[in-house]
Scaffold this active site. Structure first.
Site, mmCIF file in Angstrom:
data_model
loop_
_atom_site.group_PDB
_atom_site.id
_atom_site.type_symbol
_atom_site.label_atom_id
_atom_site.label_comp_id
_atom_site.label_asym_id
_atom_site.label_seq_id
_atom_site.Cartn_x
_atom_site.Cartn_y
_atom_site.Cartn_z
ATOM 1 N N HIS A 188 0.837 -1.202 0.000
ATOM 2 C CA HIS A 188 0.000 0.000 0.000
ATOM 3 C C HIS A 188 0.873 1.252 0.000
ATOM 4 O O HIS A 188 0.649 2.183 -0.780
ATOM 5 C CB HIS A 188 -0.907 0.013 1.223
ATOM 6 C CG HIS A 188 -2.124 -0.847 1.101
ATOM 7 N ND1 HIS A 188 -2.059 -2.216 0.931
ATOM 8 C CD2 HIS A 188 -3.460 -0.537 1.152
ATOM 9 C CE1 HIS A 188 -3.288 -2.709 0.871
ATOM 10 N NE2 HIS A 188 -4.149 -1.709 0.998
ATOM 11 N N HIS A 199 0.682 -4.006 8.918
ATOM 12 C CA HIS A 199 2.114 -3.762 8.758
ATOM 13 C C HIS A 199 2.722 -3.176 10.016
ATOM 14 O O HIS A 199 2.044 -2.529 10.820
ATOM 15 C CB HIS A 199 2.374 -2.793 7.599
ATOM 16 C CG HIS A 199 2.147 -3.378 6.247
ATOM 17 N ND1 HIS A 199 2.966 -4.354 5.714
ATOM 18 C CD2 HIS A 199 1.197 -3.134 5.314
ATOM 19 C CE1 HIS A 199 2.522 -4.675 4.508
ATOM 20 N NE2 HIS A 199 1.449 -3.958 4.246
#
Length: 340
Positions: free
Chosen positions: A115, A168
C-alpha cells in the site's frame, strides 16, 4: 528484529486506543491506498485530464506492485496480526489490546508495505504533474508546492492506517515509501506511450515468467513460498476475511493483465479519443460506474487457476473500458448529436 516488532505492536496498540473514534476513516484510507485503487480509481480520474499521466499511472502501478511482490518473497516480512501469536512473547496476562479488521488479513509477506509503496509511486506521478501545471500558470513555488504537501499527508495517512489495522509494522511502511519514491523517479520518464502491442505482451510475459522463475528457485532452495498464507489463515480472527485477491499471485496477474490491457487499448485506438471537456466528464462518470461493476464481479475461487485467469481478464478490461469503449461510445453519441 524482535525489538523492532515489539515496538511496532506497541505503536499499533496506541493508535487503536487513541484514534478508535477514527476507525471508519482509517478503514477508508486503507482502501484508497490499496494497489488496485491505482487501476480502478486514480487511472480513470487522471486519464481524462491528461492521457500521458493516465498511462503513467498504469505503468508505474503495475511495475511497483510487481517489484513489491519480488521484495516480499525475498525479505520474508512478518505481519503484526500473526506475529503476536507466533512470537510467543505474549500470554493471557500481557496480551496487547489490539483487534483485527476485515482488511487486516492479507496473505502475502509484510515487507515492504505494498500500500505504501504503490501509493508513494502512483501519487508522485499525479502531484508532480499537477505541481508542474500549477507552476506553468502561476509561476509561484509556494502555490505549486501545495500538491506535495497533500502528497505527504496522504502517504502518512495510508501508512498510519496500515499500522492501525495490524497489516504492517512501521518500518515496513517506511520501507514502502522509500522504495516507491526511488522507483517512480526512475520510471516516470519511461512511460510507454505509443508503444506497439508486442512491447506490452513481451513485457507482461517477462514480468510473469520472472516471478514464476523466482518462485520455483526459492522452492528449490527449500523455501516455503506459501508460509505467509498458512500463518494468515491460522491467526486471522475470521475465516471470511481471508481473500484470494490478496494472495501474491493475484497482484501478479493484476499487473500483467493491466499492462496487456494498456497495450490493447493503444492498439485499438492509437492516441485515444479526442473529446471536449464535457464529454470527458461524462466518460469519466460512465467509466467509473463500469469499473465499479467489473470490480464487484464475483469470481470462482476454485480451481485457483480459473480464478487467476479470470482475474487477469478483469484487469485486461480496465484500460479497454477507460480508453476505448466508453470514450468511443460517448464520441459516437455526441458526434451524432452535433450532426443532428
Amino acid at each position: 528484529m524482535e525489538t523492532v516488532y515489539t515496538h511496532g505492536i506497541w505503536v499499533a496498540e496506541i493508535l487503536q486506543e487513541r484514534t478508535s473514534h477514527l476507525e471508519k476513516f482509517w478503514l477508508t484510507v486503507t482502501l484508497l491506498g490499496d494497489p488496485k485503487a491505482a487501476f480502478l480509481l486514480v487511472f480513470p480520474c487522471t486519464y481524462f485530464i491528461s492521457k500521458r499521466t493516465g498511462l503513467a499511472i498504469v505503468w508505474v502501478a503495475a511495475i511497483s506492485e510487481w517489484l513489491n511482490l519480488v521484495f516480499k518473497w525475498m525479505l520474508f516480512g512478518e505481519r503484526p496480526f500473526w506475529w503476536i501469536g507466533e512470537s510467543r512473547l505474549y500470554d493471557k496476562t500481557n496480551q496487547p489490546k489490539v483487534h483485527q479488521f476485515p482488511s487486516t488479513c492479507e496473505t502475502g509477506p509484510g515487507s515492504p508495505s505494498g500500500h505504501a509503496m504503490v501509493t508513494a509511486a502512483v501519487w508522485w506521478v499525479v502531484v508532480s504533474s499537477l505541481g508542474s501545471f500549477i507552476y506553468s500558470r502561476t509561476h509561484s513555488w509556494v502555490i505549486s508546492g501545495l500538491p506535495y504537501v497533500l502528497y505527504v499527508t496522504l502517504l502518512a495517512a495510508v501508512g498510519i492506517s496500515r499500522i492501525f489495522i495490524l497489516a504492517h509494522f512501521p518500518h515496513q511502511v517506511i520501507a514502502g515509501w522509500l522504495t516507491g519514491l526511488l522507483l517512480v523517479v526512475t520510471l516516470k520518464s519511461t512511460v510507454p506511450e505509443g508503444r506497439p502491442l508486442l512491447f506490452f505482451l513481451s513485457f507482461s510475459t517477462g514480468l510473469m515468467l520472472s516471478a514464476l522463475i523466482l518462485n520455483v528457485a526459492l522452492q528449490q532452495l527449500g523455501v516455503d513460498i506459501y508460509w505467509s498464507i498458512s500463518l494468515a489463515k491460522k491467526w486471522c480472527s475470521r475465516a471470511e476475511w481471508i481473500r484470494l485477491d490478496t494472495a501474491p499471485f493475484s497482484s501478479l496477474t493484476r499487473d500483467c493483465g493491466a499492462l496487456v490491457g494498456l497495450g490493447l487499448a493503444q492498439y485499438w485506438k492509437p492516441g485515444g479519443w479526442s473529446l471536449p471537456w464535457a464529454p470527458r466528464a461524462l466518460s469519466l462518470a460512465v467509466s467509473s460506474m463500469g469499473l465499479y461493476h467489473v470490480n464487484r464481479l464475483p469470481l470462482p475461487v476454485k480451481p485457483q487457476g480459473l480464478f487467476y485467469s479470470l482475474f487477469f481478464v478483469k484487469f485486461v478490461l480496465v484500460p479497454q473500458i477507460v480508453m476505448v469503449f466508453v470514450p468511443g461510445l460517448v464520441h459516437l453519441l455526441t458526434h451524432k448529436k452535433k450532426k443532428d
